[in-house]
Every structure is written in structure tokens, then in C-alpha cells.
Design an enzyme around this catalytic site. Structure first.
Site, PDB file in Angstrom:
ATOM      1  N   ASP A 110       0.809  -1.255  -0.043  1.00 38.30           N
ATOM      2  CA  ASP A 110       0.076  -0.067  -0.015  1.00 38.30           C
ATOM      3  C   ASP A 110       0.803   1.307  -0.063  1.00 38.30           C
ATOM      4  O   ASP A 110       1.797   1.460   0.833  1.00 38.30           O
ATOM      5  CB  ASP A 110      -0.924  -0.016   1.105  1.00 38.30           C
ATOM      6  CG  ASP A 110      -2.194   1.088   1.274  1.00 38.30           C
ATOM      7  OD1 ASP A 110      -2.200   1.640   0.081  1.00 38.30           O
ATOM      8  OD2 ASP A 110      -2.507   1.202   2.254  1.00 38.30           O
ATOM      9  N   ASP A 152      -3.399   2.521  -5.963  1.00 38.57           N
ATOM     10  CA  ASP A 152      -2.121   2.604  -5.091  1.00 38.57           C
ATOM     11  C   ASP A 152      -1.900   1.701  -4.208  1.00 38.57           C
ATOM     12  O   ASP A 152      -1.187   1.537  -3.182  1.00 38.57           O
ATOM     13  CB  ASP A 152      -2.370   3.983  -4.041  1.00 38.57           C
ATOM     14  CG  ASP A 152      -3.852   3.852  -3.230  1.00 38.57           C
ATOM     15  OD1 ASP A 152      -4.488   2.793  -3.762  1.00 38.57           O
ATOM     16  OD2 ASP A 152      -3.988   4.470  -2.417  1.00 38.57           O
ATOM     17  N   GLU A 153      -2.543   0.360  -4.569  1.00 35.02           N
ATOM     18  CA  GLU A 153      -2.301  -0.820  -3.811  1.00 35.02           C
ATOM     19  C   GLU A 153      -2.156  -1.965  -4.802  1.00 35.02           C
ATOM     20  O   GLU A 153      -2.917  -2.126  -5.538  1.00 35.02           O
ATOM     21  CB  GLU A 153      -3.493  -1.001  -2.604  1.00 35.02           C
ATOM     22  CG  GLU A 153      -4.631  -1.098  -3.127  1.00 35.02           C
ATOM     23  CD  GLU A 153      -5.583  -1.407  -2.063  1.00 35.02           C
ATOM     24  OE1 GLU A 153      -5.358  -2.144  -1.213  1.00 35.02           O
ATOM     25  OE2 GLU A 153      -6.673  -0.864  -1.932  1.00 35.02           O
TER      26      GLU A 153
END
Length: 391
Positions: free
Chosen positions: A16, A129-130
Site C-alpha cells: 500500500d 495505490d495498492e
């Protein structure tokens, strides 16, 4: 004399990025490091007041914008994503407000994922974003429970992008996701299956991905505060209070059971975005906040579709009420689309067909019937203007 091979155990990582949107903006404006910064409101339109160093403040903000993300300095004041900007202005009026820049975020998203691909081939994209990464058979993925490989990936991402990330490694996706939150920012956390009681059970139930504020509050009212206490509950009791699917899933999750695999190249049949509210919202009394959140969800979903190269024809909404009942409504339009405005307009019409008397705890938007953008048969007939939605 030959040695016995080391046993291979399943190791799944969840990576993350740390305050991703805000961190990208801090690369653009390094003078803002350490200050409370909120990203949200209107999109960047090529020029910005911030380009001249005249950074706008949240103080006195009036409008329907929503916080997309915030720096850790702003989060210390209680500001969080999906919060209305007016509420954020009350909590942290001195915070600097920057517009979102999805083009730049997509560019950095692609960059950090390219770095990961050099270390581990089995990667599941979970958004801008992950990602989930299967460390099981990756080079170095078994060493120190995955810590060595996580450190190499973390260092490489920071070296190539200037951004930091946090990584959790565990026996499955469920535990890896929780572990990635243990030591933010720039943390690495390792959890073995044998450490469930020690590292997972003391955590509050809301740390399980899928148990939101409302379910967590209901569990507390029932005397269940930690994951360990949840694990001690009889499955039948959980089913009685939370329904056959959610109740059974809660019990399995409390015991750390999750057999989901890391999926790489499967073709999705749908994509969705949803958010669980910090407090239940009413369709009339909280209309302005719901309208802004709904628009943001539609824009984020359109960004996801465009980034992955998909369009769809069936657009729908998902609602979960304060009594945990759910409702879905959808409609199929004549043209394939990944346009935010059309998704927003069509989803808004779906909302008008759903019961809205009870308070809402979750709102979601979905586009289904997906095909690749480059293979879709586009309809060129002009669309008829749609009626404005309830939100």
C-alpha cells in the site's frame, strides 16, 4: 551429504503506497512537507494557484467537495478520505487545499507497479495505490518470512519514484492487508499463521477489511470488541445478528482463513467503487454530502475503467442501509462507456428507483458487461439528456 529442501509455505504480500495522492503532490511541492495538506475538490485544470506558491487554505471553504486524501500531518487533526471538505475545514482550517491530478497519479501508479514486476511476476492490481503480490515462489519470497524481498521492493520503489510504501506479508490476503497497516508509513510487517493469537486477535474488529464502522459499532454493542472475541463467537450467533453470508464470513475472517488467490490477468466482468460512511447518512438531510461522494465514486470508477482499458454498458448502484439490508438497481444503456459524466447521470437514475427512506451506511457504483475499449462497437448516435438524479 544432501540436505532436505526447505518447505515452501504460502506467503502473500499487500503493498500500500503511503498517502499516495498527497505524496505525489509533495514531490511537486517539496516545501509543503510536514504541513497539513488536503487533496480534494475540483480537478487540476492545467494551471493552478499553487503553481505560483499561493497555496489556498481550507479556512472558509464553502462547497460540496470531498477529501480525496490527506497528508499524515492533516490526519492527526481527524481529516480523512471521503470526508466533506467543509467538515475538514472545521477540523483543520490551516490545512492547504490542492486539487486532484489523476493524470499524474496514474503516471506514478504505473511507475511503481513496473518496479514490482521486476521482483515478482504474480501481482494483482487493486487500484491506483495498492497491489497484492504472491511471494510464495518469488526469488527471496520465503527468506525471513518475506521481509527480505519486501525490503528490496520497498527500496527500489523509493529509489525510482521518490515515494514510500508499506508492506504486510502473511499467509493470505486477509492477514497481509491488515499487516500492511501495522507500521505506516514506510513499514514492513510479517505475520505467520502461528501468530494469529498474538498479532491479530488483540486488534479491534474494524481492522478486518470488510467490517466497517457500522458493523464494528454493532459488534461493540453486542460486547464484541476485538478480533479474538469475534473468533470466540458461535457461527450461528453471528449469522443470527449479521445474516448467513456476512455472519459466516466474519467467523472465518476472525480465524484468519482466506483462500483467495492472487489474480493477475483475469478479464473482469465488472468494476465498482464503493464507500462505507463514518456515520449513517440520510438521502435528504445529508443530500449535499451524498451528492459529492456519489460524484467522486463515479469519477474514480471512470478512472479505473480508463486506466485498465475497459468500457461497459450496464451501470448500477448498490446501497446498504442502517439495518444491514441491501438494495441494488441497474440499467443497460445503448452505448459502451467509461465516461464519468454518463456513468454519473445513469447511476443517478438508478438511485431514483431505490428505496431511500432509511439511512445509508454504504453507497457503491458499478459498471458491468465490460469489453476492451479497443474492441467495443461504439454507437455514434447522440445521447438524450438525462433527468437530474436525486443526489
Amino acid at each position: 551429504m544432501s540436505t532436505l529442501p526447505t518447505a515452501t509455505i504460502r506467503r502473500i504480500a499487500h503493498l500500500d503506497m503511503d498517502a499516495f495522492y498527497a505524496s505525489v503532490e509533495l514531490l511537486r511541492y517539496p516545501q509543503l512537507r510536514g504541513l497539513p495538506v488536503v487533496i480534494g475538490g475540483a480537478r487540476r485544470n492545467g494551471t493552478s494557484r499553487a503553481n505560483s506558491g499561493d497555496f489556498p487554505r481550507l479556512s472558509g471553504y464553502a462547497g460540496r467537495g470531498v477529501v480525496t486524501t490527506a497528508t499524515y500531518a492533516a490526519r492527526e487533526f481527524g481529516v480523512h478520505s471521503a470526508m466533506g471538505l467543509m467538515k475538514a475545514a472545521q477540523l483543520c482550517p490551516q490545512a492547504i487545499l490542492l486539487p486532484v491530478d489523476f493524470d499524474e497519479y496514474r503516471r506514478f501508479s504505473a511507475a511503481f507497479k513496473q518496479v514490482i514486476a521486476k521482483f515478482a511476476p504474480v501481482v494483482e492490481d487493486r487500484g491506483v495505490d495498492e497491489v497484492y503480490i504472491d511471494f510464495t515462489d518469488a526469488d527471496g519470497g520465503q527468506l525471513e518470512g518475506g521481509r527480505a524481498l519486501a525490503a528490496r521492493i520497498q527500496d527500489a520503489i523509493e529509489r525510482h519514484t521518490g515515494l514510500t510504501c508499506s508492506i504486510g506479508v502473511g499467509p493470505n490476503k486477509l492477514i497481509a492487508k491488515m499487516a500492511s497497516e501495522f507500521r505506516k508509513p514506510r513499514g514492513i510487517s510479517i505475520v505467520y499463521e502461528s501468530e494469529l493469537v498474538q498479532k491479530i486477535w488483540p486488534l479491534p474488529c474494524r481492522k478486518i477489511n470488510g467490517i466497517g464502522p457500522k458493523a464494528s459499532s454493532q459488534l461493540e454493542d453486542l460486547g464484541v470488541r476485538t478480533i479474538g472475541e469475534l473468533a470466540s463467537c458461535e457461527p450461528s450467533w453471528l449469522v443470527q445478528h449479521f445474516g448467513p453470508n456476512h455472519g459466516a464470513w466474519m467467523h472465518e475472517s476472525a480465524w484468519g482463513r482466506d483462500e483467495r488467490v492472487v489474480v493477475t490477468q483475469s478479464e473482469p466482468v465488472s468494476m465498482s467503487r464503493e464507500t462505507t460512511f463514518e456515520r449513517d447518512l440520510h438521502a435528504v438531510r445529508d443530500r449535499a454530502q451524498l451528492r459529492a461522494l456519489f460524484t467522486t465514486l463515479c469519477e474514480q470508477l471512470a478512472e479505473d475503467l480508463q486506466r485498465h482499458g475497459y468500457v461497459g454498458k450496464t451501470i448500477g448502484v448498490k446501497l446498504r442501509y442502517d439495518n444491514f439490508q441491501r438494495a441494488t438497481r441497474d440499467t443497460t444503456i445503448e452505448v459502451y462507456t467509461n465516461d464519468a459524466a454518463l456513468i454519473r447521470r445513469t447511476a443517478g437514475l438508478c438511485l431514483k428507483r431505490a428505496p431511500l427512506e432509511r439511512r445509508l451506511r454504504l453507497l457503491g457504483v458499478k459498471v458491468a458487461g465490460l469489453v476492451r475499449s479497443d474492441s467495443a462497437a461504439r454507437e455514434n448516435a447522440p445521447l438524450q439528456p438525462a433527468e437530474l438524479s436525486l443526489f
